[in-house]
Design an enzyme around this catalytic site. Structure first.
Site, short mmCIF file in Angstrom:
data_model
loop_
_atom_site.label_atom_id
_atom_site.label_comp_id
_atom_site.label_asym_id
_atom_site.label_seq_id
_atom_site.Cartn_x
_atom_site.Cartn_y
_atom_site.Cartn_z
CB CYS A 43 7.15 81.44 -26.96
SG CYS A 43 6.99 80.42 -25.42
CB CYS A 48 3.92 81.23 -23.51
SG CYS A 48 5.14 80.66 -24.66
CE LYS A 51 0.60 83.11 -20.85
NZ LYS A 51 0.10 82.38 -21.53
CE1 TYR A 178 -2.58 82.09 -25.63
CE2 TYR A 178 -4.33 81.69 -26.99
CZ TYR A 178 -3.06 81.86 -26.84
OH TYR A 178 -2.00 82.24 -27.61
CD GLU A 182 -3.02 82.61 -20.61
OE1 GLU A 182 -3.08 81.64 -20.75
OE2 GLU A 182 -2.60 83.25 -21.39
CG HIS A 439 -5.04 60.41 0.47
ND1 HIS A 439 -6.16 61.04 -0.27
CD2 HIS A 439 -5.10 60.52 1.77
CE1 HIS A 439 -6.64 61.80 0.91
NE2 HIS A 439 -6.29 61.44 2.11
CD GLU A 444 -6.56 62.04 -3.38
OE1 GLU A 444 -6.85 60.57 -3.08
OE2 GLU A 444 -6.31 62.70 -2.53
#
Length: 450
Positions: A43, A48, A51, A178, A182, A439, A444
């Site tokens: 990682c 990760c 990346k 993935y 990616e 908002h 939302e």
């Protein structure tokens, strides 16, 4: 004299092993951890973390292009791959140092050598030294799968892709998971011509296929090429340094500066002495463990990707922590593998938790309801970017218990973290309906499903 040199010896300095070592030490155990390469594991060093830094860098490609619509004139902008590459690696160095500092602060001994098991309570270091431990924890993680065809040595994996000397003008990425998607988004944004070649007709199989379809449409519109049902036949290195990949589907071969194989990861369990000690491995090479992370040998435990349960860093960390609490903290506990949130840092990103629509229909039949919000984020409206976001919520039964949330759109991975509580907590949709919307925001939409 003590019966063993250590209470715990950890093999592997990745996320799971480091957490287990650190927490075990805080519980009073005498701990050593052996890492043959760099502290931090996949990682931090080659996964990760670097990346995600590349993902952040890739976002500027579209943001700078669209800045004019927000009143900014950006002239002379250009991308410098070596600069970003080196900055990323500098931060990787910083993080590696922090891991070592944190372990040292709690008294964990760090051994910068390869370690293999030579007995149920014994390991041998690369220099020949043998040490003993009451418990041994294997946390050696996973390793990128290879191409599995002649010439596979000419392809790169996610291990090497961070260290390219220059940005490829053309890159073929083999795989549909993935990692493939990616890096396709990353290098396309940097200006590379990108082709994804996948052996089957589906990409991102574990994810909701309606969401995946939206990513496929957006990616193709951007200019990323997908070759589906295209298994590899062979890879050849050319005199000019380029690489040519040939396919079994009878389609044309393809030449690129870089062929990257991203077809998954396999447990990194080879040549550790496990088989000789009777440690059970499954057909993928993963160490078989129980809920308590114990292997078939009482003194040997394993956590993280080497067990091939769920290949996610946060899962490995929780497994390591649970191991330490159970064995040294007097607090036996296990972790749940249900409803684990996950994300694909594609362009745009996907985020998911709980059952997909197909999984929900297979399990509950017609006793589900699917809510959708298909909208154009405000930023995209102003910038003129033609990328609609899609959010899905899946509920079950008369109380409409939320059993799945799936999203594609800007910042979806950031938004989902909080929303995942609804799935893990088995909340009825009404709870979300009663939440006042923030908002204007994309988030939302999660409380406005009708």
């Amino acid at each position: 004299m003590a019966e063993f040199d250590y209470d715990l010896f950890v093999i592997g300095g990745g996320s799971g092993g480091v957490r287990a070592a650190r927490i075990s030490a805080t519980h009073g155990a005498k701990v050593a951890i052996a890492e043959e390469y760099r502290m931090g594991g996949t990682c931090v060093i080659r996964g990760c973390v670097p990346k995600k830094m590349l993902v952040y860098g890739s976002h500027f490609a579209e943001d700078l292009h669209e800045a004019y619509r927000f009143g900014w004139d950006i002239e002379g902008a250009k991308f410098d791959w070596p600069r970003l590459r080196d900055i990323v690696q500098t931060d990787v160095d910083r993080l590696e140092g922090l891991y070592a500092v944190n372990l040292g602060n709690v008294g964990v001994e760090i051994i910068e050598q390869r370690a293999v098991l030579t007995g149920p309570n014994e390991v041998q270091l690369a220099d020949g030294t043998k040490v003993s431990a009451k418990y041994i924890l294997v946390a050696t993680g996973g390793w990128p799968a290879q191409a599995g065809c002649p010439g596979e040595e000419h392809a790169l994996t996610s291990n090497e892709i961070f260290h390219l000397e220059k940005k490829p003008e053309n890159i073929v990425i083999v795989g549909g998971g993935y990692i493939a998607n990616e890096f396709a988004g990353i290098f396309h944004a940097f200006g590379s011509n990108v082709t994804i070649a996948n052996r089957s007709d589906k990409i991102l199989r574990p994810y909701d296929q309606e969401i995946v379809g939206r990513l496929l449409d957006i990616s193709v519109a951007k200019g990323i090429t997908y070759r589906l049902n295209a298994p590899l036949e062979k890879i050849e290195k050319n005199v000019d340094g380029t690489v040519t990949v040939h396919f079994k589907d009878g389609g044309p071969s393809q030449t690129a500066d870089v062929i990257m194989v991203a077809t998954g990861r396999v447990p990194n369990s080879g040549n550790l002495g496990l088989e000789a000690l009777g440690v059970d491995l499954d057909k993928s090479g993963a160490i078989t463990v129980g809920d308590d992370n114990k292997s078939s040998v009482d003194s040997i435990y394993a956590v993280g990707d080497v067990t091939n349960r769920v290949q996610l860093t946060p899962v490995a960390i929780r497994e390591g922590h649970a191991f330490a609490d159970s064995v040294f903290g007097g607090n036996p506990r296990t972790i749940s593998y249900d409803n684990i949130p996950s994300a694909v840092f594609s362009s745009p990103p996907i985020a998911s938790v709980g059952l997909t629509e197909d999984e929900a229909r297979a399990k509950y039949g017609e006793h589900i309801k699917v809510y959708r919000s298909d909208f154009n984020p405000m930023k995209n409206v102003v910038s003129g970017r033609d990328e609609r976001a899609l959010y899905k919520m899946i509920t079950q039964g008369p109380e409409e218990i939320v059993i799945g949330i799936h999203m594609i759109g800007p910042e979806s991975s950031e938004i989902l973290q909080g929303a995942a509580v609804a799935v893990v907590g088995k909340m009825p949709k009404k709870v979300l309906d009663d939440v006042v919307a923030i908002h204007p925001s994309m988030a939302e939409e999660l409380v406005l499903f009708k």
